[in-house]
Design an enzyme around this catalytic site. Structure first.
Site, mmCIF file in Angstrom:
data_model
loop_
_atom_site.group_PDB
_atom_site.id
_atom_site.type_symbol
_atom_site.label_atom_id
_atom_site.label_comp_id
_atom_site.label_asym_id
_atom_site.label_seq_id
_atom_site.Cartn_x
_atom_site.Cartn_y
_atom_site.Cartn_z
ATOM 1 N N ARG A 107 4.757 4.021 8.938
ATOM 2 C CA ARG A 107 3.867 5.075 8.412
ATOM 3 C C ARG A 107 2.755 4.446 7.579
ATOM 4 O O ARG A 107 2.772 3.244 7.297
ATOM 5 C CB ARG A 107 4.653 6.118 7.601
ATOM 6 C CG ARG A 107 5.332 5.604 6.352
ATOM 7 C CD ARG A 107 6.107 6.755 5.703
ATOM 8 N NE ARG A 107 7.119 6.298 4.779
ATOM 9 C CZ ARG A 107 6.970 6.237 3.461
ATOM 10 N NH1 ARG A 107 5.825 6.586 2.917
ATOM 11 N NH2 ARG A 107 7.952 5.827 2.693
ATOM 12 N N ILE A 127 -0.424 2.790 5.932
ATOM 13 C CA ILE A 127 -1.274 1.654 6.300
ATOM 14 C C ILE A 127 -0.592 0.792 7.368
ATOM 15 O O ILE A 127 -1.234 0.318 8.318
ATOM 16 C CB ILE A 127 -1.586 0.823 5.022
ATOM 17 C CG1 ILE A 127 -2.503 1.636 4.090
ATOM 18 C CG2 ILE A 127 -2.214 -0.515 5.382
ATOM 19 C CD1 ILE A 127 -2.679 1.035 2.697
ATOM 20 N N ASP A 179 15.938 -3.606 5.423
ATOM 21 C CA ASP A 179 15.507 -3.563 4.021
ATOM 22 C C ASP A 179 14.916 -4.943 3.722
ATOM 23 O O ASP A 179 15.646 -5.945 3.686
ATOM 24 C CB ASP A 179 16.703 -3.264 3.106
ATOM 25 C CG ASP A 179 16.306 -3.211 1.645
ATOM 26 O OD1 ASP A 179 15.217 -3.723 1.293
ATOM 27 O OD2 ASP A 179 17.095 -2.685 0.846
ATOM 28 N N VAL A 180 13.604 -4.998 3.514
ATOM 29 C CA VAL A 180 12.945 -6.300 3.386
ATOM 30 C C VAL A 180 13.252 -7.007 2.060
ATOM 31 O O VAL A 180 12.835 -8.145 1.864
ATOM 32 C CB VAL A 180 11.409 -6.203 3.587
ATOM 33 C CG1 VAL A 180 11.071 -5.864 5.018
ATOM 34 C CG2 VAL A 180 10.777 -5.218 2.608
ATOM 35 N N ASN A 215 3.590 -5.701 4.891
ATOM 36 C CA ASN A 215 2.933 -4.479 4.393
ATOM 37 C C ASN A 215 3.835 -3.621 3.510
ATOM 38 O O ASN A 215 3.346 -2.897 2.643
ATOM 39 C CB ASN A 215 2.454 -3.662 5.610
ATOM 40 C CG ASN A 215 2.167 -2.228 5.268
ATOM 41 O OD1 ASN A 215 1.118 -1.908 4.718
ATOM 42 N ND2 ASN A 215 3.112 -1.333 5.556
ATOM 43 N N TYR A 243 3.583 -2.950 -10.886
ATOM 44 C CA TYR A 243 2.846 -2.957 -9.615
ATOM 45 C C TYR A 243 1.715 -3.991 -9.656
ATOM 46 O O TYR A 243 1.568 -4.815 -8.748
ATOM 47 C CB TYR A 243 2.285 -1.559 -9.341
ATOM 48 C CG TYR A 243 1.650 -1.402 -7.971
ATOM 49 C CD1 TYR A 243 2.412 -1.060 -6.861
ATOM 50 C CD2 TYR A 243 0.283 -1.596 -7.791
ATOM 51 C CE1 TYR A 243 1.834 -0.909 -5.600
ATOM 52 C CE2 TYR A 243 -0.305 -1.454 -6.538
ATOM 53 C CZ TYR A 243 0.465 -1.102 -5.452
ATOM 54 O OH TYR A 243 -0.122 -0.968 -4.207
ATOM 55 N N LYS A 258 1.320 -7.437 -7.294
ATOM 56 C CA LYS A 258 0.216 -7.647 -6.362
ATOM 57 C C LYS A 258 -0.571 -8.920 -6.702
ATOM 58 O O LYS A 258 -1.075 -9.595 -5.807
ATOM 59 C CB LYS A 258 -0.687 -6.413 -6.324
ATOM 60 C CG LYS A 258 0.016 -5.177 -5.740
ATOM 61 C CD LYS A 258 0.497 -5.417 -4.308
ATOM 62 C CE LYS A 258 1.039 -4.163 -3.647
ATOM 63 N NZ LYS A 258 1.473 -4.390 -2.251
HETATM 64 P P1 NDP Z 1 3.606 4.233 2.208
HETATM 65 O O1 NDP Z 1 4.470 4.684 1.080
HETATM 66 O O2 NDP Z 1 2.977 5.240 3.097
HETATM 67 O O3 NDP Z 1 4.425 3.211 3.133
HETATM 68 C C1 NDP Z 1 5.213 2.206 2.583
HETATM 69 C C2 NDP Z 1 6.016 1.571 3.693
HETATM 70 O O4 NDP Z 1 6.855 0.555 3.111
HETATM 71 C C3 NDP Z 1 6.947 2.569 4.386
HETATM 72 O O5 NDP Z 1 6.871 2.360 5.771
HETATM 73 C C4 NDP Z 1 8.320 2.201 3.846
HETATM 74 O O6 NDP Z 1 9.365 2.363 4.774
HETATM 75 C C5 NDP Z 1 8.157 0.705 3.623
HETATM 76 N N1 NDP Z 1 9.166 0.209 2.685
HETATM 77 C C6 NDP Z 1 9.301 0.496 1.354
HETATM 78 N N2 NDP Z 1 10.360 -0.158 0.849
HETATM 79 C C7 NDP Z 1 10.893 -0.888 1.871
HETATM 80 C C8 NDP Z 1 11.986 -1.781 1.977
HETATM 81 N N3 NDP Z 1 12.754 -2.096 0.924
HETATM 82 N N4 NDP Z 1 12.250 -2.346 3.188
HETATM 83 C C9 NDP Z 1 11.480 -2.051 4.265
HETATM 84 N N5 NDP Z 1 10.427 -1.226 4.215
HETATM 85 C C10 NDP Z 1 10.134 -0.647 3.045
HETATM 86 O O7 NDP Z 1 2.525 3.305 1.505
HETATM 87 P P2 NDP Z 1 1.122 2.687 1.968
HETATM 88 O O8 NDP Z 1 0.986 2.737 3.441
HETATM 89 O O9 NDP Z 1 0.086 3.290 1.124
HETATM 90 O O10 NDP Z 1 1.326 1.193 1.465
HETATM 91 C C11 NDP Z 1 1.382 0.059 2.329
HETATM 92 C C12 NDP Z 1 1.024 -1.178 1.509
HETATM 93 O O11 NDP Z 1 -0.319 -1.056 1.030
HETATM 94 C C13 NDP Z 1 1.916 -1.358 0.270
HETATM 95 O O12 NDP Z 1 2.198 -2.732 0.105
HETATM 96 C C14 NDP Z 1 1.026 -0.849 -0.856
HETATM 97 O O13 NDP Z 1 1.369 -1.408 -2.093
HETATM 98 C C15 NDP Z 1 -0.337 -1.300 -0.371
HETATM 99 N N6 NDP Z 1 -1.462 -0.600 -0.994
HETATM 100 C C16 NDP Z 1 -1.624 0.753 -0.831
HETATM 101 C C17 NDP Z 1 -2.681 1.408 -1.458
HETATM 102 C C18 NDP Z 1 -2.907 2.881 -1.314
HETATM 103 O O14 NDP Z 1 -3.766 3.425 -2.033
HETATM 104 N N7 NDP Z 1 -2.214 3.582 -0.422
HETATM 105 C C19 NDP Z 1 -3.647 0.668 -2.300
HETATM 106 C C20 NDP Z 1 -3.382 -0.752 -2.375
HETATM 107 C C21 NDP Z 1 -2.331 -1.340 -1.746
HETATM 108 P P3 NDP Z 1 10.150 3.781 5.017
HETATM 109 O O15 NDP Z 1 9.230 4.664 5.789
HETATM 110 O O16 NDP Z 1 11.337 3.351 5.815
HETATM 111 O O17 NDP Z 1 10.494 4.292 3.656
#
Ligand code: NDP
Length: 258
Positions: A21, A23, A68-69, A95, A162, A166
């Site tokens: 989901r 990004i 789980d990463v 990601n 956070y 980063k």
């Molecule tokens: P989302 O919350 O939409 O997606 C996060 C994703 O990370 C999900 O697919 C989730 O999986 C996965 N995830 C979380 N924890 C784990 C874990 N322990 N093991 C495996 N997968 C995991 O967030 P974004 O798409 O917004 O974020 C993606 C990246 O971009 C992140 O690193 C975030 O910090 C970074 N980012 C985002 C910004 C924003 O404004 N949105 C700004 C700057 C950086 P599941 O669906 O299974 O829960």
């Protein structure tokens, strides 16, 4: 070879953590459109299944591996499963990430470590496991999704865990890039700014007044959408960036300029 051929990922295998989901899904679909077979690794099985169907509809294979990463054993099993299926790994996009902001004076050790584990330790663990495969191949490209929060402290919300995670991701990128540069493996990062995903969805649906600040501090006066990160990701993972390593591309509507 034409310039567009350098961006082609035909015949390649790309792993995207959290590719089900937000990004991660946008990047997974973009790399699939460029011809790569895709592996998505995340926690939610329903999301993984739905995303895999969407990606396969683009004409490539998609393997969804519940992982789980933050767990080194699960990461190792995922990487072994990918090698058993495809025999090689060409691209990794680290990601997966999350946030749990609070004022530093009220933040528990658990909240600090939870965010560091998901955002930073996981990038080390997956890079190590995939890096070993890429070093044997003497070829591969890794992209860490860091954040503009790795170079500025967001205002006004407190989130030292956070931001620190980063900043660590950016330095992990440089460190791995230098260690592996002579052995065919490139490591780069992307710093997104505020992007419309689940991470900020709740604030958007509640019309949280903090959003006015975020927009005011962004020269383009809007939020990004996940698809606006795909171009940078494709450049960094493809042969178009063959002399690029240890760098960070910022995609933030100008936020970090002010
Ligand atoms: P989302 O919350 O939409 O997606 C996060 C994703 O990370 C999900 O697919 C989730 O999986 C996965 N995830 C979380 N924890 C784990 C874990 N322990 N093991 C495996 N997968 C995991 O967030 P974004 O798409 O917004 O974020 C993606 C990246 O971009 C992140 O690193 C975030 O910090 C970074 N980012 C985002 C910004 C924003 O404004 N949105 C700004 C700057 C950086 P599941 O669906 O299974 O829960």
């Amino acid at each position: 070879m034409s310039i567009l051929d350098l961006f082609s990922l035909t015949g390649k295998v790309s792993i995207i953590t959290g590719g089900e989901r937000g990004i991660g899904l946008a990047i997974a679909k973009g790399l699939a459109e460029a011809g790569s077979d895709i592996v998505i690794a995340g926690i939610d099985e329903q999301n993984l299944e739905t995303a895999a169907e969407e990606i396969q509809a683009l004409g490539v294979t998609c393997m969804a591996v519940k992982t789980d990463v933050t767990d080194e054993g699960q990461v190792r099993d995922m990487v072994n499963a990918v090698c058993d299926t495809y025999g090689h790994i060409d691209v990794l996009v680290n990601n997966a990430g999350s946030g749990r902001g609070k004022a530093a004076e009220e933040m528990s050790e658990e909240d600090f470590k939870w965010v560091m584990d998901i955002n930073l330790t996981s990038q080390f663990l997956v890079s190590k496991a995939v890096g070993n495969v890429m070093l044997r191949q003497q070829k591969g490209s890794i992209v860490n999704i860091a954040s503009m929060s790795g170079v500025i402290a967001n205002n006004p919300q407190p989130q030292c865990n956070y931001n620190t995670s980063k900043a660590g991701s950016i330095m992990l990128t440089k460190s791995l890039a230098c260690e592996w540069a002579g052995r065919g493996v490139r490591v780069n990062a992307i710093n997104p700014g505020y992007t419309k995903t689940a991470l900020i969805e709740k604030r958007l649906s509640n019309e949280d007044p903090i959003l006015e600040d975020w927009l005011r501090f962004t020269p383009m006066h809007r939020f990004g959408v996940p698809e606006e990160l795909v171009g940078a990701a494709l450049y960094l993972v493809s042969d178009a960036s063959s002399f690029t390593t240890g760098t960070t591309i910022t995609v933030d509507g100008g936020y970090t300029c002010w």
